[in-house]
Design an enzyme around this catalytic site. Structure first.
Site, PDB file in Angstrom:
ATOM      1  N   HIS A  11      15.047 -25.317  84.762  1.00  0.00           N
ATOM      2  CA  HIS A  11      14.774 -25.927  85.918  1.00  0.00           C
ATOM      3  C   HIS A  11      14.234 -27.567  85.588  1.00  0.00           C
ATOM      4  O   HIS A  11      14.338 -28.256  86.357  1.00  0.00           O
ATOM      5  CB  HIS A  11      14.056 -25.461  87.106  1.00  0.00           C
ATOM      6  CG  HIS A  11      14.871 -24.471  87.861  1.00  0.00           C
ATOM      7  ND1 HIS A  11      14.823 -23.206  87.324  1.00  0.00           N
ATOM      8  CD2 HIS A  11      15.563 -24.518  89.147  1.00  0.00           C
ATOM      9  CE1 HIS A  11      15.488 -22.303  88.336  1.00  0.00           C
ATOM     10  NE2 HIS A  11      15.728 -23.227  89.358  1.00  0.00           N
ATOM     11  N   GLU A  40      29.846 -21.052  88.515  1.00  0.00           N
ATOM     12  CA  GLU A  40      30.075 -22.275  87.858  1.00  0.00           C
ATOM     13  C   GLU A  40      31.382 -22.686  87.252  1.00  0.00           C
ATOM     14  O   GLU A  40      31.542 -23.837  86.988  1.00  0.00           O
ATOM     15  CB  GLU A  40      28.631 -22.750  87.156  1.00  0.00           C
ATOM     16  CG  GLU A  40      27.764 -23.180  87.947  1.00  0.00           C
ATOM     17  CD  GLU A  40      26.857 -21.983  88.221  1.00  0.00           C
ATOM     18  OE1 GLU A  40      27.245 -20.989  88.333  1.00  0.00           O
ATOM     19  OE2 GLU A  40      25.640 -22.346  89.252  1.00  0.00           O
TER      20      GLU A  40
HETATM   21  C1  LIG Z   1      23.215 -20.435  87.509  1.00  0.00           C
HETATM   22  C2  LIG Z   1      22.680 -20.707  88.819  1.00  0.00           C
HETATM   23  N1  LIG Z   1      23.094 -21.445  89.709  1.00  0.00           N
HETATM   24  C3  LIG Z   1      22.664 -21.923  90.883  1.00  0.00           C
HETATM   25  C4  LIG Z   1      21.143 -21.538  91.102  1.00  0.00           C
HETATM   26  C5  LIG Z   1      20.630 -22.146  92.351  1.00  0.00           C
HETATM   27  N2  LIG Z   1      20.338 -21.109  92.952  1.00  0.00           N
HETATM   28  C6  LIG Z   1      19.054 -20.348  92.981  1.00  0.00           C
HETATM   29  S1  LIG Z   1      18.754 -19.059  93.982  1.00  0.00           S
HETATM   30  C7  LIG Z   1      20.468 -19.415  94.788  1.00  0.00           C
HETATM   31  C8  LIG Z   1      20.868 -18.226  95.513  1.00  0.00           C
HETATM   32  C9  LIG Z   1      20.918 -16.701  95.253  1.00  0.00           C
HETATM   33  O1  LIG Z   1      21.255 -16.079  96.138  1.00  0.00           O
HETATM   34  P1  LIG Z   1      21.415 -14.453  96.271  1.00  0.00           P
HETATM   35  O2  LIG Z   1      21.445 -14.326  94.863  1.00  0.00           O
HETATM   36  O3  LIG Z   1      22.063 -14.184  96.943  1.00  0.00           O
HETATM   37  O4  LIG Z   1      19.737 -14.295  96.101  1.00  0.00           O
HETATM   38  P2  LIG Z   1      18.873 -14.564  97.518  1.00  0.00           P
HETATM   39  O5  LIG Z   1      18.406 -15.952  97.227  1.00  0.00           O
HETATM   40  O6  LIG Z   1      19.796 -14.553  98.783  1.00  0.00           O
HETATM   41  O7  LIG Z   1      17.918 -13.562  97.634  1.00  0.00           O
HETATM   42  C10 LIG Z   1      20.957 -20.321  93.861  1.00  0.00           C
HETATM   43  C11 LIG Z   1      22.233 -20.689  94.201  1.00  0.00           C
HETATM   44  C12 LIG Z   1      20.553 -21.094  89.887  1.00  0.00           C
HETATM   45  N3  LIG Z   1      19.336 -20.717  89.897  1.00  0.00           N
HETATM   46  N4  LIG Z   1      21.122 -20.463  88.893  1.00  0.00           N
END
Ligand SMILES: Cc1ncc(C[n+]2csc(CCOP(=O)(O)OP(=O)(O)O)c2C)c(N)n1
Ligand SMILES: Cc1ncc(C[n+]2csc(CCOP(=O)(O)OP(=O)(O)O)c2C)c(N)n1
Ligand SMILES: [Mg+2]
Ligand SMILES: [Mg+2]
Lengths: 342, 320, 320, 342
Positions: free
Chosen positions: B127, B58
């Site tokens: 959230h 971010e």
């Molecule tokens: C600081 C922040 N930015 C964005 C999000 C939205 N978000 C939730 S899960 C996610 C993807 C996470 O990907 P990864 O770490 O690869 O785990 P996966 O879901 O693939 O298991 C995002 C972008 C968040 N929760 N917190």
């Protein structure tokens, strides 16, 4: 504290600098040194406001990296020496910065910000009191350079300490994902306030970080302004050609305390005179002068002339700043006019 | 007039502004796929270089907008969820907000920050927060919060054209609310409140979802109390005139703000009213905000949020 | 009684608490060398594992405290400058603050956040902000702000012993102020205001440096107006009783707060007074805060800060 | 989308797992799968609150990493599958988590937090809705483990997406500077919501980042729970021995959409059935079962028994959650009692 430069790493086919360019480097180094001394003198005399972080010993990286940028290239300069070497090398007239730093209406930020600089017409938009803050907008500058599509690049400089910020990781990621035309210059003087690089970064070279992003990186002797300039030319060429970002780590030193007036400690013990003397041995101006004398580009006459011109330039800047009116009036009747753009 | 959803209205704002100004681009996480439907399909219309997906980085994501804005671009940064703005607080609240003033007014920073916000989905604090007060506390950013599709579109277009950082969150609970939106182009200027319902007994000032709640209550109480509902639409710039005009009629004020109470916008408004309109007040001002606790997830959430019942109680208290 | 400086008083608090509780440790940047004199020499007394220097990695720096606190340690995190807290806003304002409540009260987070704050050195916004309102807006953190060496020591000791995150900034302009501090151990509890000067005509509520300013003004006006100065010492918990007790005497209120006005603590206090003590008020409440702009550096700084002259004007206005 | 595992990287002298341990891995994997399916079913039926991020395809890394931790070891589990595999492998009774996720007073967070977990007696203190948030307290847990001085370690898990946060850089720096007993497990399923790893990280392997910190790292096949466990045992041993942090990258997959009910896109186009079918080919349970059958550790009878026990465990947890009272009362008369510890 002595940097042991791994000479091999800096080698490779070198970009060729013209005689003019070599002289420019020398001249800019001398000018940067004069401005640095001026600021130290003035802050000690109460003729500069806020604080000053003296550049002595660490001026060559900024001069080497910025002397041959294009006017439209974007630059986030390092905070050390308050970026004077970077900015004058970029072509900026420092009198407006001195005026700012003395709280004058003619200052580059209208006297609003003491140590902040801002020369948007030279691609230097401003700075921040938060170390490592430059990594973030650098992504946007790189993106805009790429969008503009005319070979413009972004030069982002920071210290070893600044590279510890998480903003560095996020910036490296996005710059490499998007292959942005960005050159990162880490000016590693081995210290951040009282903290040793060795204790704050687990490997000898910050350039190691580049491996994680598949980003090309080079380590140069930051006391050799010519080496820095040559490395920069290569990196800039790479970036301009659309090949993505490049990282340069310049090993340099800090002769004085972190800020003028602060104690000069490492961890919690004062640096010894011997240590400092050792650091002084590899003086960037002398190294450059030696080389140019050897190559027959400098004469004593020219040395004196450059010296005199730098003295004059600083004196002119001081006169301009001192004769400018103090910025101490703020019309608060319409605050929003000040805070928001039309 | 045709009716479209609030999120579709924002999408139209993006499309119109991207069509007329090629400097406008969108950047965020997973926006190409339309993490929310306001960006669905835009990459096909405008290409990969105007709809940019970023890593979960971010500070650099905001940086990509902050830097480009300084060079004349007009980026919209989508944080997905308002709570994620905390991880780039320095970039948003200090760097972007202060840049113009601090650098002598040399460089303007035309960027928009947006995200879905608001509690109601039982998702717990991060959230659910609507962190407007934090933005308002930092001069240099404008803050808008629409309650209708019409306002959402018009405010977003104004935000994109503004030469300053503008934060325009939108409420998740309003995302699919439909409302009239003309086909013709229009703008809703920042800093102009809208009296969503006229009344004479009490003024309810609100934004976002709470405007809807206030209107509900006003309709329910119609036979007993004449409630005027002032939708600020933007909190900075603040249309204080609209509030004082209303107070001149009603002399009673309820402020509803879906943000944590302490040091929030409701407190700010009360302080301003005490300062500028003290003599207009016939009763203490009531504020309905989120209670001073992290927003719980689960069923407990409902207890701490502003809602029609709480608004009604507050109205009854000020007219008592 | 002996006199010591405020910064020395904080140092004594560290020493005493580190001596009695080996779970207490300090972490920050360049604190071993004593970036400010409150930590000078402590590494020699307590060793490298209780006085820890970190890289410029504020999220991990806070994390080192946040994690260790969950495991029963009692860390003090020194941010050096309050403005640097923005780069770890998520870790401080969301993670640390909400952890206890959000996780069912299972895990307490006994950590202290501290830093030098306050304008006056012409250092421009980031080095000058006193971002208390941002902390206060996020429930779960307590917030103290001392005005004297006595309070600084006593509050810091209470902060270290508290089982919650406590933010205790100290003002750079008070760092070298001397005041009486007993040799014997004492605590100043969080949440207990101190009437630093009794008076009957007007109440001035302040914290930190502004207490000093208020006392100056009160002394100057002595022959004309009887000013009561209430030093809150902590803003959360807030000793509202002390304020209402004072208002019962004076019926007039000036709030001085060295933080940006909009959505700041002064607004919050005004809202609470309007809510709880409306009938006690004989005049609108005056607030003296930092103007709604980034704090300029240079000579312009002085214009936007609270100062004795502004406090005096406010007092004259409420008694007019 | 198919992961190509560089088999060599995962090799090396392997820690030996006992027969009991091998069976534990299989059992935990089956249990994790049952709980995952239960959550998917329940959220679709409106019997779970907030959201759920299905773990199908990516359960083995968490089970492999957490099955042999000590009770007092600290764990920040990955958000995927809402960490159920991690937590049950750590010995946690998941019924309190299901109760939380259904908004019950018996929930591990007293019904305050829907998807948050908290089992401090098992070294699992809580979670955050901000991805990448775990990197920060991990430094403190590692520090406290080191201070405690009895071989306790911290396991920190996150996805490929989470590794993009600047918090990762800062955590890696401090963990390596201080040689903290931390194992970082990156569960790289190639996706973060709709975003491909290839577009979000400039090199093939996230493990490359470790080079910048001089941190040992290994890449393992995340579909092979035994491989993950073996790599983890080595990494944990390293950490317990005071040799500092270790990074494991487990290549795994995500079969379902990011969250139940969301579209399953990559960038902006739906994933094809073929793509998903290909991902299903390397099913972690089948791979493990095959291996244990070959080694004679599993019989059909035992397979059925494990299956039945898992079914029973989930049913018990569901009954517990469903029979618990709804947490919908909040005494707001003394908010501070709720928000602040005594
Ligand atoms: C600081 C922040 N930015 C964005 C999000 C939205 N978000 C939730 S899960 C996610 C993807 C996470 O990907 P990864 O770490 O690869 O785990 P996966 O879901 O693939 O298991 C995002 C972008 C968040 N929760 N917190
Ligand atoms: C976010 C943030 N943290 C801490 C500081 C305090 N600080 C100012 S300069 C500095 C050291 C910077 O070191 P380095 O980047 O190596 O540059 P150098 O001063 O050595 O030239 C620190 C810690 C700051 N200004 N901003
Ligand atoms: Mg340095
Ligand atoms: Mg992933």
């Amino acid at each position: 504290m002595k940097k042991s430069i791994d000479a091999k790493k800096g080698k490779g086919p070198k970009a060729k600098l013209s005689n003019d360019q070599l002289l420019t480097l020398y001249r800019n180094l001398v000018r940067a040194d004069h401005f640095d001394k001026c600021y130290v003198r003035r802050i000690q005399a109460g003729q500069l406001i806020s604080f000053y972080h003296a550049g002595e010993g660490g001026l060559a990286p900024g001069v080497g990296a910025c002397s041959f940028l294009r006017k439209e290239d974007i630059l986030w300069p390092h905070h050390r020496a308050h970026a004077q070497g970077h900015m004058l090398s970029k072509g900026i007239d420092l009198k407006y910065y001195l005026a700012e730093h003395t709280g004058k209406t003619t200052g580059c930020c209208k006297g609003r910000s003491s140590y902040h600089w801002s020369f948007p017409e030279y691609g230097v938009f401003g700075t921040s009191g938060c170390i490592g803050a430059g990594f973030s907008p650098t992504v946007g500058w790189g993106l805009a350079c790429k969008k503009n599509g005319d070979g413009q690049i972004t030069m982002m400089c920071c210290g070893d300490g600044g590279s510890n910020r998480g903003t560095a990781h996020e910036s490296f990621l996005m710059a490499n994902n998007w292959k942005l035309p960005i050159v990162y210059l880490i000016e590693n003087n081995g210290l951040a306030i009282f903290s040793k690089h060795e204790d704050m970064h687990p490997t000898k070279d910050i350039a190691d970080l580049a491996k994680g992003y598949g980003m090309p990186a080079v380590i140069v002797d930051g006391q050799d302004v010519i080496a820095v300039a040559e490395a920069t030319l290569k990196a800039v060429e790479h970036a301009r050609a659309g090949k993505g970002p490049y990282l340069i780590e310049a090993k340099t030193v800090r002769i004085q305390a972190h800020g003028v007036g602060l104690p000069d400690l490492v961890d919690y013990t004062p640096r010894s005179k011997e240590e400092i003397d050792e650091l002084r041995e590899r003086d960037a101006i002398l190294i450059c002068r030696e080389r140019l004398l050897t190559e027959g580009l400098l004469s004593q006459e020219l040395i004196d002339q450059i010296e005199a011109e730098a003295t004059q330039e600083v004196a002119d800047a001081e006169r301009f700043a001192d004769e400018s009116p103090v910025a101490d009036q703020l019309d608060l009747s319409d605050i929003n006019k000040l805070v928001y753009a039309e | 007039m045709r009716e479209i959803t609030l999120i579709e209205a924002i999408r139209e704002a993006y499309i119109e502004e991207m069509q007329v100004d090629e400097k406008v681009f969108l950047v965020g996480q997973d926006i190409r796929g339309g993490n929310f439907p306001n960006t669905t399909g835009l990459v096909e219309m405008f290409g990969d270089d105007r709809v940019l997906d970023t890593p979960i980085s971010e500070t650099a994501m905001v940086g990509s907008a902050f830097g480009a804005a300084q060079m004349g671009y007009r980026p919209v940064v989508d944080f997905m969820s308002g709570g994620f703005a905390y991880v780039a607080a320095c970039e948003v609240l200090l760097q972007s907000a202060q840049h113009y003033f601090q650098h002598g007014g040399n460089v303007s920073v035309p960027l928009v920050i947006t995200a879905g916000v608001g509690a109601g989905l039982k998702l717990a604090n991060e959230h659910s927060v609507t962190p407007h007060a934090m933005f308002l506390h930092h001069p240099g950013i404008k803050v808008a919060f629409p309650s209708t599709p019409y306002d959402a579109k018009g405010l977003m277009k104004s935000a994109i054209r503004d030469n300053n950082p503008v934060c325009m969150f939108w409420h998740l609970a309003l995302m699919m609310e439909k409302g009239q939106v003309p086909e013709e182009e229009y703008l809703v200027p920042l800093g102009v409140a809208d009296v969503k319902r006229e009344g004479t007994d009490v003024t309810v000032v609100a934004t976002g979802l709470q405007v809807k709640h206030a209107l509900e209550v006003a309709a329910n109480l119609e036979s007993e109390v004449s409630v005027e509902v002032v939708d600020l639409r933007s909190m900075e710039p603040l249309d204080y005139e609209a509030i004082s005009r209303s107070l001149e009629k009603t002399n009673r004020l309820v402020v509803v703000d879906e943000d944590t109470e302490r040091c929030g916008f409701a407190a700010e408004l009360i302080a301003q009213v005490v300062d500028k309109s003290f003599d207009l007040l016939d009763a203490p001002i009531e504020r309905i905000c989120i209670d001073n606790m992290p927003i719980p997830g689960g069923y407990l959430e409902a207890h701490v949020l502003p809602n029609p019942a709480k608004i009604e109680t507050a109205i009854r208290r000020v007219i008592a």
